[in-house]
Motif scaffolding. Structure first.
Motif, PDB file in Angstrom:
ATOM      1  N   GLY A 285       0.720  -1.199  -0.145  1.00  0.00           N
ATOM      2  CA  GLY A 285       0.117  -0.062   0.032  1.00  0.00           C
ATOM      3  C   GLY A 285       0.686   1.334   0.044  1.00  0.00           C
ATOM      4  N   GLY A 286       2.074   1.168   0.943  1.00  0.00           N
ATOM      5  CA  GLY A 286       2.537   2.560   0.917  1.00  0.00           C
ATOM      6  C   GLY A 286       3.721   2.544  -0.339  1.00  0.00           C
ATOM      7  N   GLN A 287       3.966   1.547  -1.049  1.00  0.00           N
ATOM      8  CA  GLN A 287       4.627   1.782  -2.192  1.00  0.00           C
ATOM      9  C   GLN A 287       3.727   2.288  -3.475  1.00  0.00           C
ATOM     10  N   LYS A 288       2.342   1.733  -3.465  1.00  0.00           N
ATOM     11  CA  LYS A 288       1.565   2.320  -4.497  1.00  0.00           C
ATOM     12  C   LYS A 288       1.439   3.661  -4.201  1.00  0.00           C
ATOM     13  N   GLN A 289       1.180   4.024  -3.143  1.00  0.00           N
ATOM     14  CA  GLN A 289       1.153   5.621  -2.917  1.00  0.00           C
ATOM     15  C   GLN A 289       2.288   6.300  -3.257  1.00  0.00           C
ATOM     16  N   ARG A 290       3.284   5.772  -3.015  1.00  0.00           N
ATOM     17  CA  ARG A 290       4.548   6.572  -3.309  1.00  0.00           C
ATOM     18  C   ARG A 290       4.552   6.578  -5.050  1.00  0.00           C
ATOM     19  N   VAL A 291       4.173   5.708  -5.657  1.00  0.00           N
ATOM     20  CA  VAL A 291       4.107   5.797  -7.172  1.00  0.00           C
ATOM     21  C   VAL A 291       3.149   6.769  -7.636  1.00  0.00           C
ATOM     22  N   ALA A 292       1.940   6.735  -6.813  1.00  0.00           N
ATOM     23  CA  ALA A 292       0.702   7.637  -7.215  1.00  0.00           C
ATOM     24  C   ALA A 292       1.387   9.189  -7.064  1.00  0.00           C
ATOM     25  N   ILE A 293       2.210   9.577  -6.056  1.00  0.00           N
ATOM     26  CA  ILE A 293       2.788  10.632  -5.810  1.00  0.00           C
ATOM     27  C   ILE A 293       3.839  10.878  -6.916  1.00  0.00           C
ATOM     28  N   ALA A 294       4.653   9.903  -7.114  1.00  0.00           N
ATOM     29  CA  ALA A 294       5.666  10.290  -8.324  1.00  0.00           C
ATOM     30  C   ALA A 294       4.846  10.472  -9.325  1.00  0.00           C
ATOM     31  N   SER A 295       3.648   9.923  -9.926  1.00  0.00           N
ATOM     32  CA  SER A 295       3.002  10.068 -11.136  1.00  0.00           C
ATOM     33  C   SER A 295       2.414  11.476 -11.225  1.00  0.00           C
ATOM     34  N   ALA A 296       2.222  12.014  -9.934  1.00  0.00           N
ATOM     35  CA  ALA A 296       1.738  13.626  -9.889  1.00  0.00           C
ATOM     36  C   ALA A 296       2.700  14.333  -9.806  1.00  0.00           C
ATOM     37  N   LEU A 297       3.939  13.998  -9.164  1.00  0.00           N
ATOM     38  CA  LEU A 297       5.089  15.036  -9.398  1.00  0.00           C
ATOM     39  C   LEU A 297       5.678  15.183 -10.844  1.00  0.00           C
ATOM     40  N   ALA A 298       5.494  14.060 -11.429  1.00  0.00           N
ATOM     41  CA  ALA A 298       6.131  14.166 -13.062  1.00  0.00           C
ATOM     42  C   ALA A 298       5.241  15.038 -13.771  1.00  0.00           C
ATOM     43  N   LEU A 299       4.274  15.638 -13.531  1.00  0.00           N
ATOM     44  CA  LEU A 299       3.453  16.564 -14.445  1.00  0.00           C
ATOM     45  C   LEU A 299       3.889  17.926 -13.906  1.00  0.00           C
ATOM     46  N   ARG A 300       4.872  18.056 -13.187  1.00  0.00           N
ATOM     47  CA  ARG A 300       5.428  19.327 -12.765  1.00  0.00           C
ATOM     48  C   ARG A 300       4.440  20.190 -12.200  1.00  0.00           C
ATOM     49  N   PRO A 301       3.518  19.918 -11.352  1.00  0.00           N
ATOM     50  CA  PRO A 301       2.380  20.877 -10.832  1.00  0.00           C
ATOM     51  C   PRO A 301       3.028  21.895 -10.030  1.00  0.00           C
ATOM     52  N   GLU A 302       2.401  22.899  -9.660  1.00  0.00           N
ATOM     53  CA  GLU A 302       2.596  23.951  -8.777  1.00  0.00           C
ATOM     54  C   GLU A 302       1.864  23.767  -7.498  1.00  0.00           C
ATOM     55  N   VAL A 303       0.980  23.003  -7.520  1.00  0.00           N
ATOM     56  CA  VAL A 303       0.154  22.712  -6.486  1.00  0.00           C
ATOM     57  C   VAL A 303      -0.164  21.279  -6.314  1.00  0.00           C
ATOM     58  N   LEU A 304       0.183  20.390  -5.262  1.00  0.00           N
ATOM     59  CA  LEU A 304      -0.149  18.920  -5.031  1.00  0.00           C
ATOM     60  C   LEU A 304      -1.173  18.860  -3.791  1.00  0.00           C
ATOM     61  N   ILE A 305      -2.352  18.365  -4.205  1.00  0.00           N
ATOM     62  CA  ILE A 305      -3.669  18.182  -3.457  1.00  0.00           C
ATOM     63  C   ILE A 305      -3.673  16.825  -2.803  1.00  0.00           C
ATOM     64  N   LEU A 306      -3.712  16.578  -1.663  1.00  0.00           N
ATOM     65  CA  LEU A 306      -3.681  15.032  -0.967  1.00  0.00           C
ATOM     66  C   LEU A 306      -5.153  15.202  -0.498  1.00  0.00           C
TER      67      LEU A 306
END
Length: 273
Positions: free
Chosen positions: A139-160
């Motif tokens: 579960g923790g690794q999956k969430q890390r991948v989800a965060i990585a996928s979000a960061l790859a888009l170079r957002p200015e804001v990350l919503i959790l």
């Protein structure tokens, strides 16, 4: 960076306002935690932040640009969301394919995509798992991948959006630690929407919602100088703050300060023992 100015929202099938007179600001590079129990209006507020819904009344601004149907697509390109269940976000057969999916939609060249995939997997310590199937991860690794996928888009804001609610305490602490590191090092603006007050320890500012209105808006120190505020709105007091408060009360002396982290508290307890 983001500003809510006297915002009201009502769903079409409802007679009552779901959110009423919501006003707050989120400075660039800060971490805002929005707390509230189920039914408080957190999910609706997230949809307004992300531009999924538009305000019924009032203004929402992103870098002084008002959310409208015309500006929606431009603003949404600058915001990424990590949801509660990472399984609902996976679209690729492997970790690297999942991260590449959003980059392909931006028509990035393969060389640039490869660079970004390596960078974001390194940030969340998942470089060794890039060829793994997402379903094979913890579960923790999956969430890390989800965060990585979000960061790859170079957002200015990350919503959790309740992004750690399905994780065990160890995995939750690890994930939040990664995000705090990103927040500090990359000056990425974080907005955490949760019912878990433990997440507020990472915040610069905290908002508590109750039945669609803001009942608290302030910093961490002010909130935990009066931990009864959390109890009043049916939110569990974080373990570390509860320990500090109870020991100070028991010893009738302010030994533990609000600003102290877990290591400092443990060291003081050892000395007391």
């Amino acid at each position: 960076m983001i500003k809510f100015d006297n915002v009201f929202f009502k769903y079409n099938n409802s007679k009552n306002m779901t959110l009423a007179d919501i006003s707050f600001e989120v400075p660039r590079g800060s971490w805002l935690t929005i707390l509230g129990e189920n039914g408080s209006g957190k999910s609706t507020l997230m949809k307004l932040l992300y531009g999924q819904n538009l305000a019924t009344k009032g203004k929402i601004l992103f870098e002084n640009k008002e959310y409208t149907k015309e500006t929606y697509n431009d603003i949404r390109q600058k915001i990424a969301v990590v949801f509660q269940n990472p399984d609902n976000q996976f679209v690729g057969a492997t970790v690297e394919e999942d991260i590449a999916f959003g980059l392909e939609n931006k028509n990035l060249p393969r060389e640039k995509m490869e660079q970004i995939i390596c960078e974001v997997l390194d940030i969340v310590d998942m470089k060794d798992y890039r060829k793994f199937e997402p379903t094979s991860l913890s579960g923790g690794q999956k969430q890390r991948v989800a965060i990585a996928s979000a960061l790859a888009l170079r957002p200015e804001v990350l919503i959790l959006d309740e992004a750690t609610s399905m994780l065990d305490p160890v995995a939750r602490k690890s994930i939040l630690g990664y995000i705090k590191k990103i927040n500090r090092e990359q000056k990425l603006t974080i907005i955490s929407i949760t019912h878990d007050a433990e997440e507020s320890i990472y915040s610069d500012n905290i908002i508590i919602l109750e039945k669609g209105i803001i009942v608290y808006n302030g910093n961490y120190n002010f909130l935990y100088n009066d931990i009864n505020i959390l109890s009043k709105y049916h939110l569990e007091i974080p373990f570390l703050e509860r320990i500090k408060h109870e020991l100070n009360t028991c010893l009738d002396k302010k030994i533990f300060e609000i600003e102290e982290d877990e290591r400092s508290v443990v060291e003081k307890i050892c000395k007391l023992v």
